[in-house]
Design an enzyme around this catalytic site. Sequence first.
Site, PDB file in Angstrom:
ATOM      1  N   GLU A 165       0.798  -1.241   0.000  1.00 26.05           N
ATOM      2  CA  GLU A 165       0.000   0.000   0.000  1.00 26.05           C
ATOM      3  C   GLU A 165       0.827   1.285   0.000  1.00 26.05           C
ATOM      4  O   GLU A 165       0.597   2.176   0.809  1.00 26.05           O
ATOM      5  CB  GLU A 165      -0.968  -0.024   1.196  1.00 26.05           C
ATOM      6  CG  GLU A 165      -1.881  -1.237   1.153  1.00 26.05           C
ATOM      7  CD  GLU A 165      -2.799  -1.343   2.371  1.00 26.05           C
ATOM      8  OE1 GLU A 165      -2.698  -0.514   3.275  1.00 26.05           O
ATOM      9  OE2 GLU A 165      -3.619  -2.269   2.396  1.00 26.05           O
ATOM     10  N   ASN A 206       2.101  -5.201  -3.201  1.00 21.47           N
ATOM     11  CA  ASN A 206       0.696  -5.485  -2.914  1.00 21.47           C
ATOM     12  C   ASN A 206      -0.061  -4.184  -2.633  1.00 21.47           C
ATOM     13  O   ASN A 206       0.433  -3.338  -1.891  1.00 21.47           O
ATOM     14  CB  ASN A 206       0.641  -6.394  -1.673  1.00 21.47           C
ATOM     15  CG  ASN A 206      -0.707  -7.011  -1.416  1.00 21.47           C
ATOM     16  OD1 ASN A 206      -1.290  -7.628  -2.312  1.00 21.47           O
ATOM     17  ND2 ASN A 206      -1.213  -6.875  -0.194  1.00 21.47           N
ATOM     18  N   HIS A 243     -10.480  -5.766  -2.728  1.00 23.88           N
ATOM     19  CA  HIS A 243     -11.588  -5.617  -1.777  1.00 23.88           C
ATOM     20  C   HIS A 243     -12.692  -4.854  -2.525  1.00 23.88           C
ATOM     21  O   HIS A 243     -12.580  -3.640  -2.723  1.00 23.88           O
ATOM     22  CB  HIS A 243     -11.146  -4.805  -0.556  1.00 23.88           C
ATOM     23  CG  HIS A 243     -10.105  -5.478   0.285  1.00 23.88           C
ATOM     24  ND1 HIS A 243     -10.364  -6.602   1.031  1.00 23.88           N
ATOM     25  CD2 HIS A 243      -8.796  -5.192   0.485  1.00 23.88           C
ATOM     26  CE1 HIS A 243      -9.268  -6.968   1.669  1.00 23.88           C
ATOM     27  NE2 HIS A 243      -8.293  -6.138   1.346  1.00 23.88           N
ATOM     28  N   GLU A 272      -6.385 -10.493  -1.499  1.00 20.34           N
ATOM     29  CA  GLU A 272      -7.242 -10.262  -0.319  1.00 20.34           C
ATOM     30  C   GLU A 272      -8.700 -10.174  -0.745  1.00 20.34           C
ATOM     31  O   GLU A 272      -9.460  -9.326  -0.263  1.00 20.34           O
ATOM     32  CB  GLU A 272      -6.815  -8.966   0.406  1.00 20.34           C
ATOM     33  CG  GLU A 272      -5.353  -8.977   0.825  1.00 20.34           C
ATOM     34  CD  GLU A 272      -4.928  -7.725   1.598  1.00 20.34           C
ATOM     35  OE1 GLU A 272      -5.801  -6.957   2.052  1.00 20.34           O
ATOM     36  OE2 GLU A 272      -3.713  -7.536   1.748  1.00 20.34           O
ATOM     37  N   ASP A 274     -12.423 -10.013  -1.313  1.00 24.98           N
ATOM     38  CA  ASP A 274     -13.747 -10.091  -0.693  1.00 24.98           C
ATOM     39  C   ASP A 274     -14.668  -9.183  -1.492  1.00 24.98           C
ATOM     40  O   ASP A 274     -14.231  -8.190  -2.076  1.00 24.98           O
ATOM     41  CB  ASP A 274     -13.758  -9.780   0.814  1.00 24.98           C
ATOM     42  CG  ASP A 274     -13.016  -8.518   1.216  1.00 24.98           C
ATOM     43  OD1 ASP A 274     -12.834  -7.623   0.367  1.00 24.98           O
ATOM     44  OD2 ASP A 274     -12.625  -8.417   2.389  1.00 24.98           O
TER      45      ASP A 274
HETATM   46  O1  9MR Z   1      -7.987  -7.901   8.157  1.00 27.25           O
HETATM   47  C1  9MR Z   1      -7.059  -7.107   8.871  1.00 27.25           C
HETATM   48  C2  9MR Z   1      -7.704  -6.591  10.127  1.00 27.25           C
HETATM   49  O2  9MR Z   1      -7.936  -7.652  11.039  1.00 27.25           O
HETATM   50  C3  9MR Z   1      -6.828  -5.540  10.789  1.00 27.25           C
HETATM   51  O3  9MR Z   1      -7.511  -4.957  11.860  1.00 27.25           O
HETATM   52  C4  9MR Z   1      -6.444  -4.486   9.786  1.00 27.25           C
HETATM   53  C5  9MR Z   1      -5.547  -3.476  10.429  1.00 27.25           C
HETATM   54  O4  9MR Z   1      -4.834  -2.688   9.517  1.00 27.25           O
HETATM   55  O5  9MR Z   1      -5.795  -5.098   8.672  1.00 27.25           O
HETATM   56  C6  9MR Z   1      -6.636  -5.966   7.986  1.00 27.25           C
HETATM   57  O6  9MR Z   1      -5.975  -6.478   6.857  1.00 27.25           O
HETATM   58  C7  9MR Z   1      -5.618  -5.533   5.862  1.00 27.25           C
HETATM   59  C8  9MR Z   1      -4.410  -6.051   5.156  1.00 27.25           C
HETATM   60  O7  9MR Z   1      -3.372  -6.310   6.055  1.00 27.25           O
HETATM   61  C9  9MR Z   1      -3.918  -5.074   4.102  1.00 27.25           C
HETATM   62  N1  9MR Z   1      -4.978  -4.711   3.183  1.00 27.25           N
HETATM   63  C10 9MR Z   1      -6.202  -4.279   3.797  1.00 27.25           C
HETATM   64  C11 9MR Z   1      -6.692  -5.330   4.788  1.00 27.25           C
HETATM   65  C12 9MR Z   1      -8.034  -4.949   5.312  1.00 27.25           C
HETATM   66  O8  9MR Z   1      -7.948  -3.773   6.066  1.00 27.25           O
END
Ligand code: 9MR
Length: 467
Positions: A165, A206, A243, A272, A274
Amino acid sequence: MSDRPVPRRPRLRTTLTLLAASVAAGGLTLFVAPSADAATTLGASAAASGRYFGTAVAANKLSDSTYVGILNREFNSVTAENEMKIDATEPQQNQFTFGNADRIVNHAIAQGMKVRGHTLAWHSQQPGWMQGMEGTALRQAMLNHVTRVATNYRGKIDTWDVVNEAFADSGGGRRDSNLQRTGNDWIEAAFRAARAADPGAKLCYNDYNIDNWTWAKTQAAYTMVRDFKARGVPIDCVGLQSHFNSGSPYPSNYRTTLQSFAALGVDVQITELDIEGSGQTQATTYGNVVRDCLAVARCNGITVWGIRDTDSWRASGTPLLFDGNGNKKAAYTSTLDALNAGGTNPTTPPPTSPTVSPTPSPTGTTPPPSGAGCTATYTVNAWTGGFTASVKVTAGGSGVNGWAVTLTLPAGAAVTNAWNAQNSGTTGAVRFANVSYNGQIAAGSSTEFGFQGTGSGPTASPTCATS
Ligand code: 9MR
């Protein structure tokens, strides 16, 4: 009964013979076709075209039998949802904790699943000590983190999300962050460090919202990857988080985006996935995403971001393939059907050999000991203004009970930290002695230590002495 002309048994034998002949002739497509022979799980179906189907996993759910039952049955790749992030693995500077990450990795290995490592360098989920850092100190801390975590998991990770990111949501530029402020080359420096630490892992960039080919963020990521490939920065793949929801819907040009990244000479993975929604609308979109991936030879894996809707970070959007009770949704059936319909087979080449600057060593070797003593070799991963070095210490025919390696650094270079060894001095001829747990090396065996420094890396031959 005796007047029935065609008994069942010979017919079955004929079928089995045909199946055997087809397999012997390499006719595995027989099993990919949507028929009674189609695979009945996501992982097996993806594997039929040489791909994986994975999920994000939370370590604290590995004691939930419904969750683990679905995980083991359906998936052949895992990503730690939070447990490999920087705050989890280095909560205090230079103190690494891998307990929860190991639970996931060990489970995956025991089940024969691949592991996607997520993530080595990110502006978010930084531990407090890192959030307050800037400049050279942060650059070094980041590279040390990449090196140490990737080294720890060397050989166990199929693919690392090295950097996550890094682009701004709009405007087509980099996201402002403390990492970005260390200099625009922080991303390539992270990739070089990851390659040096684990040359066998594929290395991914990513991001989210790089799915729509016309969006500025997608173009910005594409331009960076093209530049990296042109300059030999070690990148193997791009992860599209994907997402999808009403604000960031599945784009009709998604396949174009996948194809365009792949045409740069990298693999693409959906990392990722969804899709918020329900019923047939959601199911159709899942099917479209899978068909787009299967149409692109270098789209070699799909990961959904959780198992049941209730496991999702966006649970209220019911974005996953299983409902809260673990039942298959219409989205599951649509996904499996799309996988079973098959597609192009991936043509993934092995990771390219490490491309580091200066050219990787081993730079210097002491003469092999005749029956006793020790030898040392090292490799250096350098960037403008700094480097990490990995040193391998090998015992001679008598084994050793203690060792010390001396390496001479060029003028202006200084050691900033070392791991698996204790250094005396930081400039000039620096001595690295064993620590308590790696002094003993059996005859012919090796141990490794590393260090990080400012300035240019060593080029001189090391000496190794027993103690
Ligand atoms: O799914 C993850 C969630 O449990 C955490 O609270 C969050 C914190 O930043 O991160 C989520 O996973 C993220 C991933 O690491 C990177 N892309 C976005 C995902 C969804 O927020």
